[in-house]
Motif scaffolding. Structure first.
Motif, PDB file in Angstrom:
ATOM      1  N   GLY A 277       0.761  -1.223   0.073  1.00  0.00           N
ATOM      2  CA  GLY A 277       0.185   0.104   0.056  1.00  0.00           C
ATOM      3  C   GLY A 277       0.900   1.227  -0.277  1.00  0.00           C
ATOM      4  N   ALA A 278       0.258   2.372  -0.566  1.00  0.00           N
ATOM      5  CA  ALA A 278       1.000   3.718  -0.465  1.00  0.00           C
ATOM      6  C   ALA A 278       0.942   4.249   0.870  1.00  0.00           C
ATOM      7  CB  ALA A 278       0.266   4.536  -1.762  1.00  0.00           C
ATOM      8  N   GLY A 279       0.256   3.792   1.681  1.00  0.00           N
ATOM      9  CA  GLY A 279       0.097   4.582   2.982  1.00  0.00           C
ATOM     10  C   GLY A 279      -0.381   5.866   3.208  1.00  0.00           C
ATOM     11  N   HIS A 280      -1.462   6.113   2.322  1.00  0.00           N
ATOM     12  CA  HIS A 280      -2.230   7.488   2.255  1.00  0.00           C
ATOM     13  C   HIS A 280      -2.883   7.376   3.416  1.00  0.00           C
ATOM     14  CE1 HIS A 280      -1.580   7.504  -2.231  1.00  0.00           C
ATOM     15  NE2 HIS A 280      -1.089   8.507  -1.891  1.00  0.00           N
ATOM     16  N   TYR A 281      -3.707   6.413   4.131  1.00  0.00           N
ATOM     17  CA  TYR A 281      -4.369   6.318   5.282  1.00  0.00           C
ATOM     18  C   TYR A 281      -4.051   4.992   5.930  1.00  0.00           C
ATOM     19  CZ  TYR A 281      -8.264   5.658   8.259  1.00  0.00           C
ATOM     20  OH  TYR A 281      -9.004   5.167   9.547  1.00  0.00           O
TER      21      TYR A 281
END
Length: 313
Positions: A277-281
């Motif tokens: 995951g990109a880790g935005h949330y």
């Protein structure tokens, strides 16, 4: 720069991650509302801090919001059952709907496979997280062979990244993904499975794809797969092969039996993927949610860009 307003129904993990992507990365969209049913949800609290209008009264609350008429597009990140009701109400108001549930009322859409083919449909379905990760690879095999007899996918995700909505839709996940493996991936028969892994620390999303094909060369199949990995990686940066593509020959001396087809032989191809995951949330291990929100945003942003370009012409 002009942007279209969008709303997200569902203030859980998927809806909140999608909101963060819209706020920070969308080119042609801006948040008009985040909709939930739990007034104490973290998603609604984050939306308030970002200045995004919120309601905890579900779809009815959204339609009562004073600027509802300005919202052009609605993402539905609830459940397959709830989506049927939500879509009926939203269509009556002329809203574009991007469905992140396995309801599959609209056509299947995977950006790297069928791109803008369904961009003007009033409702488009983003299949499932497992489908977004694996069907591009199934399709990549299909375009490199004469016949794709069978494709099977196994999506393994951390149990921590499977919220109530995901768990309530397990049956729909397998059914919808299996259909999309055939309809979009091009396999004559498709099968999908999902595994919730309780390991701690939580593992990132892993996907295994098995295909049985006829009339294709190993080099061409592998090249097609590598090209597809790059295509998906363009909008999901954490999408990658876990190891080299593997091949095995299924000969006449040991054919496999495929339901609906019978005994079959050919070239078995095994592809192992992981999605970070990109880790935005969400944490990095929740690649299953990240690929869904990334694909949905790409689809919606393309549609919004086309609308804005037409208005400006």
């Amino acid at each position: 720069m002009a942007k279209l307003k969008c709303a997200i129904i569902g203030s859980g993990n998927i809806g909140t991650d999608l909101m963060m992507k819209v706020v920070h990365t969308a080119r042609n969209l801006e948040m008009g509302a985040l909709v939930g049913i739990d007034p104490d949800s973290d998603g609604l609290a984050r939306a308030v801090r970002l200045g995004v209008p919120v309601t905890h009264e579900g779809i009815e609350g959204l339609m009562r919001m004073p600027r509802f008429s300005e919202i052009a597009l609605v993402f539905d990140a609830t459940s397959a059952k709830a989506h049927a009701t939500n879509n009926t109400l939203l269509q009556a108001h002329g809203k574009k709907v991007i469905d992140l549930t396995p309801a599959a009322l609209g056509p299947f859409t995977i950006p790297a496979v069928n791109g803008n083919a369904n961009i003007n449909e009033s409702n488009v379905n983003m299949v499932t997280c497992g489908g977004q990760a694996t069907i591009p690879i199934v399709y990549a095999v299909r375009r490199a062979v004469q016949r794709l007899v069978y494709a099977e996918i196994v999506a393994t995700i951390s149990s921590r990244s499977a919220g109530p909505g995901t768990r309530a839709n397990i049956d729909e996940f397998t059914e919808t993904t299996s259909k999309a493996i055939e309809q979009l991936g091009g396999a004559e028969r498709g099968k999908a499975m999902i595994i919730l892994n309780p390991a701690d620390p939580p593992p990132i999303m892993r996907d295994t794809i098995f295909t049985l094909s006829q009339g294709g060369e190993r080099e061409a199949i592998e090249a097609s797969i590598l090209d597809m990995v790059q295509a998906v990686n363009a909008y999901v940066p954490g999408y990658r092969l876990k190891q080299n593509v593997q091949f095995d020959v299924i000969g006449d001396n040991a054919p496999v039996r495929i339901p609906g087809i019978g005994l079959a032989t050919g070239l078995k191809t095994t592809i192992l993927l992981e999605v970070e995951g990109a880790g935005h949330y969400l944490p990095a291990y929740a690649g299953n949610l990240d690929i869904m929100t990334s694909a949905a945003l790409v689809t919606a942003d393309r549609w919004a860009g086309a609308v804005l370009a037409k208005e400006a012409a």
